[in-house]
Design a protein around this motif. Sequence first.
Motif, PDB file in Angstrom:
ATOM      1  N   UNK A  20       0.835  -1.302  -0.171  1.00 12.91           N
ATOM      2  CA  UNK A  20      -0.090   0.088   0.075  1.00 12.91           C
ATOM      3  C   UNK A  20       0.830   1.122   0.075  1.00 12.91           C
ATOM      4  N   UNK A  23       2.272   1.898  -3.256  1.00 15.14           N
ATOM      5  CA  UNK A  23       1.306   2.310  -4.407  1.00 15.14           C
ATOM      6  C   UNK A  23       0.889   3.618  -4.124  1.00 15.14           C
ATOM      7  N   UNK A  24       0.639   4.056  -2.670  1.00 18.27           N
ATOM      8  CA  UNK A  24       0.371   5.392  -2.608  1.00 18.27           C
ATOM      9  C   UNK A  24       1.584   6.225  -2.909  1.00 18.27           C
ATOM     10  N   UNK A 104      -6.562  11.093  -6.087  1.00 13.71           N
ATOM     11  CA  UNK A 104      -6.108  10.332  -7.022  1.00 13.71           C
ATOM     12  C   UNK A 104      -6.239   8.779  -6.468  1.00 13.71           C
ATOM     13  N   UNK A 105      -6.622   8.435  -5.240  1.00 14.01           N
ATOM     14  CA  UNK A 105      -6.834   7.095  -4.704  1.00 14.01           C
ATOM     15  C   UNK A 105      -7.844   6.571  -5.369  1.00 14.01           C
ATOM     16  N   UNK A 106      -8.841   7.191  -5.771  1.00 13.10           N
ATOM     17  CA  UNK A 106     -10.041   6.387  -5.970  1.00 13.10           C
ATOM     18  C   UNK A 106     -10.117   6.717  -7.500  1.00 13.10           C
ATOM     19  N   UNK A 115      -6.233   2.722  -7.256  1.00  7.73           N
ATOM     20  CA  UNK A 115      -5.587   2.482  -5.779  1.00  7.73           C
ATOM     21  C   UNK A 115      -6.635   1.716  -4.895  1.00  7.73           C
ATOM     22  N   UNK A 116      -7.701   2.520  -4.805  1.00  7.69           N
ATOM     23  CA  UNK A 116      -8.794   1.691  -3.929  1.00  7.69           C
ATOM     24  C   UNK A 116     -10.086   1.880  -4.535  1.00  7.69           C
ATOM     25  N   UNK A 117     -10.721   0.898  -5.208  1.00 14.54           N
ATOM     26  CA  UNK A 117     -11.862   0.751  -5.808  1.00 14.54           C
ATOM     27  C   UNK A 117     -13.076   0.670  -4.846  1.00 14.54           C
ATOM     28  N   UNK A 118     -13.173   2.087  -3.937  1.00 17.33           N
ATOM     29  CA  UNK A 118     -14.255   2.137  -2.747  1.00 17.33           C
ATOM     30  C   UNK A 118     -15.620   2.219  -3.246  1.00 17.33           C
ATOM     31  N   UNK A 119     -16.586   1.456  -2.509  1.00 12.45           N
ATOM     32  CA  UNK A 119     -18.081   1.379  -3.118  1.00 12.45           C
ATOM     33  C   UNK A 119     -18.595   2.870  -2.704  1.00 12.45           C
TER      34      UNK A 119
ATOM     35  N   UNK B   2     -12.491  -5.454   1.632  1.00 14.91           N
ATOM     36  CA  UNK B   2     -12.581  -4.312   1.949  1.00 14.91           C
ATOM     37  C   UNK B   2     -12.070  -3.343   2.916  1.00 14.91           C
ATOM     38  N   UNK B   5      -8.882  -1.904   1.328  1.00 12.93           N
ATOM     39  CA  UNK B   5      -8.971  -0.693   0.553  1.00 12.93           C
ATOM     40  C   UNK B   5      -8.857   0.526   1.737  1.00 12.93           C
ATOM     41  N   UNK B   6      -9.376   0.404   2.758  1.00 15.90           N
ATOM     42  CA  UNK B   6      -9.406   1.481   3.626  1.00 15.90           C
ATOM     43  C   UNK B   6      -8.097   1.721   4.506  1.00 15.90           C
ATOM     44  N   UNK B   7      -7.286   0.629   4.303  1.00 17.19           N
ATOM     45  CA  UNK B   7      -6.024   0.627   4.966  1.00 17.19           C
ATOM     46  C   UNK B   7      -5.259   1.581   3.830  1.00 17.19           C
ATOM     47  N   UNK B   8      -5.587   1.355   2.580  1.00 18.29           N
ATOM     48  CA  UNK B   8      -4.755   2.031   1.673  1.00 18.29           C
ATOM     49  C   UNK B   8      -4.885   3.569   1.644  1.00 18.29           C
ATOM     50  N   UNK B   9      -6.167   3.698   1.918  1.00 19.02           N
ATOM     51  CA  UNK B   9      -6.766   5.160   1.672  1.00 19.02           C
ATOM     52  C   UNK B   9      -6.037   5.813   2.995  1.00 19.02           C
ATOM     53  N   UNK B  11      -3.214   4.979   4.283  1.00 21.81           N
ATOM     54  CA  UNK B  11      -1.604   5.263   4.237  1.00 21.81           C
ATOM     55  C   UNK B  11      -1.538   6.329   3.043  1.00 21.81           C
ATOM     56  N   UNK B  12      -2.434   6.295   2.075  1.00 17.07           N
ATOM     57  CA  UNK B  12      -2.544   7.293   0.948  1.00 17.07           C
ATOM     58  C   UNK B  12      -2.445   8.776   1.690  1.00 17.07           C
ATOM     59  N   UNK B  15       0.815   9.551   3.156  1.00 17.89           N
ATOM     60  CA  UNK B  15       1.771   9.903   2.131  1.00 17.89           C
ATOM     61  C   UNK B  15       1.592  11.297   1.592  1.00 17.89           C
TER      62      UNK B  15
END
Lengths: 415, 119
Positions: A20, A23-24, A104-106, A115-119, B2, B5-9, B11-12, B15
């Motif tokens: 992660x 990627x970030x 940019x994350x979504x 990055x993260x395909x949030x619903x 699920x 994805x929130x972990x990624x958010x 961390x993002x 950053x």
Amino acid sequence: MAEFLVNSGWNANLAQIVASVLGAVVLASFGLVWIIFSIWLERKFAGRVQDRIGPNRTGPYGLFQTFADVGKLLTKEDITPEGADKHVYNFAPILAVAGILAIFAVIPFNHAWVGADLNIGVLYFVAVGSLTTLAILLAGWSSNNKYALLGAFRAIAALISYEVPMILSLAVPVLLAGSMSMQDIVKGQSIAYIFVVPVSALIFFISQLAEVGRSPFDLIEAESEIIAGFNIEYSGMKFAMFYAAEFIHAFVICILTAVLFLGGWRGFGAGEPGYELFGFIMLMTKSVAVYVLVMLLRSTLPRIRIDHMMAFNWKFLVPLALVNLLVVMFLARPFVPDYAAAEALVAQGGFAGLIGGIFGAGFIAELPRAVVLLIANVIMFAVATQLLHRYGEAQRAKLGVRPVAATRAPAMASD
Amino acid sequence: MQPNEWLFIGIFFIVALILPAVPIFLAQLVNPKRPNKMKQEAYECGVETVGDAWVQFKVQYYLYALVFLIFDIEMLFLFPWAVAYNQLGLFALVAMAGFVGILGVALIYAWRKGALEWL
């Protein structure tokens, strides 16, 4: 990536976090590297539009101009005004950039790269996008300067107002795709939504333009009235961050318009496995096309007055967005695309098979809804522009002035 | 997937906060620091500042904020409905039309009361 690390003997959770972080960093750096190029592009483009050359001294075609600027800004003294709230003052430029970068994350760059395909992707970017508004308020409030505070008030009033038509027009693609995930919205666009709901696309684009604070909506930094608005006291690298935030934001709105209304990464077979890079190029091509429009608007249009800006939003865009939503809501329901039936129809061959072979089965499934909504949108647009025209005529009659085009003197031809 | 994805958010976000902080920090290392009284005064085009920066401002800003708040909260209810739109029946459509209609009436009310005028 995470799977590779797990296979080479890493702890699964740790691998997830490392992947992660990587990627970030890659995704966020992409945004920052892009602005170095886009600042050059925009200056060159504006120069050409206004019959100038633009930057041309540093490197070939002035390509290194931005690097020179960064170098200069790095060595500028950083002045903190007396009486400023230090912590807030220092945090505001960071938040301005971070809020934009976080979008940019979504963004789905292609069918696999997201990055993260949030619903709740759409809601996420609306929420994160308003962090910039917060940063502007922080900057204006903490600077201990009257102009900065006035600029911040004005900016907030304009930005929150334009958020209303933006969200209302955003509900339309969500409703058509039946999902708030950005990836699902792209997948639902066998016919790009700009050909289905052009009025929503227009409202979204205009209100996003106002959110960025680009001309004709650049009242946030009106030099002639409030000097530079909220960032008047900032200097050196902190000012550069506000500048960078504006440029990233300008490109992000182009990407968002491309994703939500122009079909994102779709087109010419992009989306098949093995075509990842092609999908990315498709999205970037569409985004840059929108960006050219933004640059063209910026370098040609004059700034409008603040009361006109607010009136245009509340008395035209918001009612139009409400009507638009109602129209789409009632007309789209009987024509919800049935993808399974369309595929069966294509499989039967014949004319439907031919069309389906060229454009894909999704095209046939969405065609009836697209035709109905397009007709409704064209009618709506005609009525709206007609109303504006009538209003303009009435105002001119009241003031006793003629339209600008009619009063232009023919003597211009001599020079 | 699920929680990842929130972990990624998360961390993002960290950053994204660090990236702009780095150049500001670098600039602090190399830039000159010669503060003086004149330089640090609030900038008003050369004229000396009179009074506090936190001046009185128009009530109009509050009105815009209030109208915005009403719209923003109501529109939030629109999104769950929009997601389920493809499965909804006629009743849900009419109900939402009423909801949007109320928003429209609120807009007209604010308009007639003059809350939308920039004075």
